[in-house]
Design a protein around this motif. Structure first.
Motif, PDB file in Angstrom:
ATOM      1  N   VAL A 173      -0.808  22.469  25.432  1.00 44.74           N
ATOM      2  CA  VAL A 173      -0.625  23.664  26.274  1.00 44.74           C
ATOM      3  C   VAL A 173      -0.146  24.825  25.420  1.00 44.74           C
ATOM      4  CG1 VAL A 173       0.719  24.643  28.176  1.00 44.74           C
ATOM      5  CG2 VAL A 173      -0.197  22.315  28.359  1.00 44.74           C
ATOM      6  N   ARG A 174       0.809  24.560  24.524  1.00 46.50           N
ATOM      7  CA  ARG A 174       1.311  25.629  23.647  1.00 46.50           C
ATOM      8  C   ARG A 174       0.193  26.218  22.795  1.00 46.50           C
ATOM      9  NH1 ARG A 174       4.221  24.364  18.109  1.00 46.50           N
ATOM     10  NH2 ARG A 174       2.011  23.862  17.776  1.00 46.50           N
ATOM     11  N   ASN A 175      -0.632  25.366  22.188  1.00 54.52           N
ATOM     12  CA  ASN A 175      -1.722  25.859  21.348  1.00 54.52           C
ATOM     13  C   ASN A 175      -2.735  26.657  22.164  1.00 54.52           C
ATOM     14  OD1 ASN A 175      -0.523  24.618  19.196  1.00 54.52           O
ATOM     15  ND2 ASN A 175      -2.041  23.000  18.972  1.00 54.52           N
ATOM     16  N   ALA A 206       7.248  31.332  12.566  1.00 53.88           N
ATOM     17  CA  ALA A 206       8.595  30.758  12.486  1.00 53.88           C
ATOM     18  C   ALA A 206       8.706  29.436  13.232  1.00 53.88           C
ATOM     19  CB  ALA A 206       9.616  31.750  13.041  1.00 53.88           C
ATOM     20  N   TRP A 207       7.991  29.308  14.367  1.00 47.25           N
ATOM     21  CA  TRP A 207       8.226  28.166  15.244  1.00 47.25           C
ATOM     22  C   TRP A 207       7.003  27.311  15.515  1.00 47.25           C
ATOM     23  CZ3 TRP A 207      11.936  30.358  19.575  1.00 47.25           C
ATOM     24  CH2 TRP A 207      13.225  30.486  19.026  1.00 47.25           C
ATOM     25  N   PHE A 208       5.883  27.561  14.836  1.00 47.05           N
ATOM     26  CA  PHE A 208       4.724  26.689  15.043  1.00 47.05           C
ATOM     27  C   PHE A 208       5.045  25.262  14.601  1.00 47.05           C
ATOM     28  CE2 PHE A 208       0.719  24.696  13.770  1.00 47.05           C
ATOM     29  CZ  PHE A 208      -0.057  24.922  14.900  1.00 47.05           C
ATOM     30  N   GLY A 219       9.000  25.758  24.379  1.00 48.83           N
ATOM     31  CA  GLY A 219       9.202  26.398  25.678  1.00 48.83           C
ATOM     32  C   GLY A 219       9.281  27.909  25.566  1.00 48.83           C
ATOM     33  N   ILE A 220       9.985  28.399  24.547  1.00 44.98           N
ATOM     34  CA  ILE A 220      10.090  29.845  24.346  1.00 44.98           C
ATOM     35  C   ILE A 220       8.736  30.438  23.983  1.00 44.98           C
ATOM     36  CG2 ILE A 220      11.098  31.640  22.877  1.00 44.98           C
ATOM     37  CD1 ILE A 220      13.619  29.930  22.693  1.00 44.98           C
ATOM     38  N   VAL A 226       2.826  33.444  27.988  1.00 47.75           N
ATOM     39  CA  VAL A 226       2.500  33.705  29.393  1.00 47.75           C
ATOM     40  C   VAL A 226       2.779  35.162  29.740  1.00 47.75           C
ATOM     41  CG1 VAL A 226       3.174  33.189  31.774  1.00 47.75           C
ATOM     42  CG2 VAL A 226       2.789  31.328  30.168  1.00 47.75           C
ATOM     43  N   VAL A 227       3.900  35.695  29.245  1.00 47.73           N
ATOM     44  CA  VAL A 227       4.231  37.107  29.500  1.00 47.73           C
ATOM     45  C   VAL A 227       3.183  38.026  28.871  1.00 47.73           C
ATOM     46  CG1 VAL A 227       5.897  38.935  29.016  1.00 47.73           C
ATOM     47  CG2 VAL A 227       6.697  36.678  29.733  1.00 47.73           C
TER      48      VAL A 227
END
Length: 243
Positions: A173-175, A206-208, A219-220, A226-227
């Motif tokens: 989902v993140r990807n 930084a967070w991948f 989550g962030i 989404v925003v």
């Protein structure tokens, strides 16, 4: 007959927009992909030829800097896509206005094109790791390796797991959200600048690479994507068509 003629005309107009994008960026994207793979392979080859060969595929990937090459390629491709769309708005504005396509439709075509380019990037990187696994197996000898060493590498290495999360739905989902957010931001008009696109890339760089399992970083990233996607959709829905 009229209906068929209308469909043919609309398809030609859509392909005209697609041609403007591919003509300005397709070969550049291919060059970036080639340089990414070439750089990784040179790095892997030097490590495997060294005095202390890596003890695992994960170690080879980490020492070879695959994540750095991937992030660099991602950043350059995003610049190419955003720059191509910006140039198309300036140099081909009259051509786009003559086409009977709404701004929403142009945005949709651009988003699909950018999405495909990013999917190709992920696919090429995963394929490069598969090929690197073959090099590693030949270098160390297959007798001492587990039959599932490639599967285990994608499960234990955070960068590889982020590329191909396997059964972990959260990172799939993140990807998906990342690729869609990047594509929509690159497809936007450059009148508002590229601050959001750059910020999203910095967050990804930084967070991948995050621990296996759904964590607060993922989550962030999901929330930010989404925003960004929602803002882009709202902007296109309420954008005024040029007269």
């Amino acid at each position: 007959m009229t209906g068929n003629g209308y469909k043919i005309r609309k398809s030609r107009e859509w392909w005209s927009v697609w041609a403007l994008l591919s003509r300005g960026s397709f070969y550049k994207v291919l060059v970036v992909l080639f340089l990414m793979v070439f750089g990784e392979w040179i790095s892997f080859w030097r490590i495997l030829r060294g005095d202390s060969p890596p003890g695992s595929l994960e170690e080879l990937v980490n020492k070879g800097g695959a994540s750095v090459f991937f992030m660099a390629a991602l950043g350059v491709i995003l610049l190419i896509l955003a720059g191509t769309i910006g140039q198309a708005e300036e140099k081909s504005r009259n051509t786009l206005m003559r086409l009977k396509i709404s701004g929403w439709q142009i945005f949709f075509i651009r988003t699909v094109y950018c999405t495909l380019c990013l999917l190709v990037l992920f696919s090429v990187q995963i394929t490069a790791i598969f090929c690197a696994a073959e090099l590693y197996e030949r270098a160390v000898g297959g007798a001492g390796l587990s039959e599932q060493f490639l599967f285990l590498a994608f499960y234990r290495n955070e960068f590889l797991h982020g590329l191909l999360p396997m059964e972990e739905l959260g990172k799939w989902v993140r990807n998906f959200l990342l690729i869609l957010a990047f594509a929509m931001e690159a497809a936007r008009s450059r009148k508002m600048g590229s601050v959001t696109l750059i910020s999203l890339f910095v967050l990804t760089a930084a967070w991948f690479i995050s621990p296996v399992g759904m964590g607060y970083r993922d989550g962030i990233v999901d929330f930010v994507c989404v925003v960004v996607i929602g803002a882009d959709v709202l902007q296109m829905l309420f954008a005024r068509e040029p007269e």
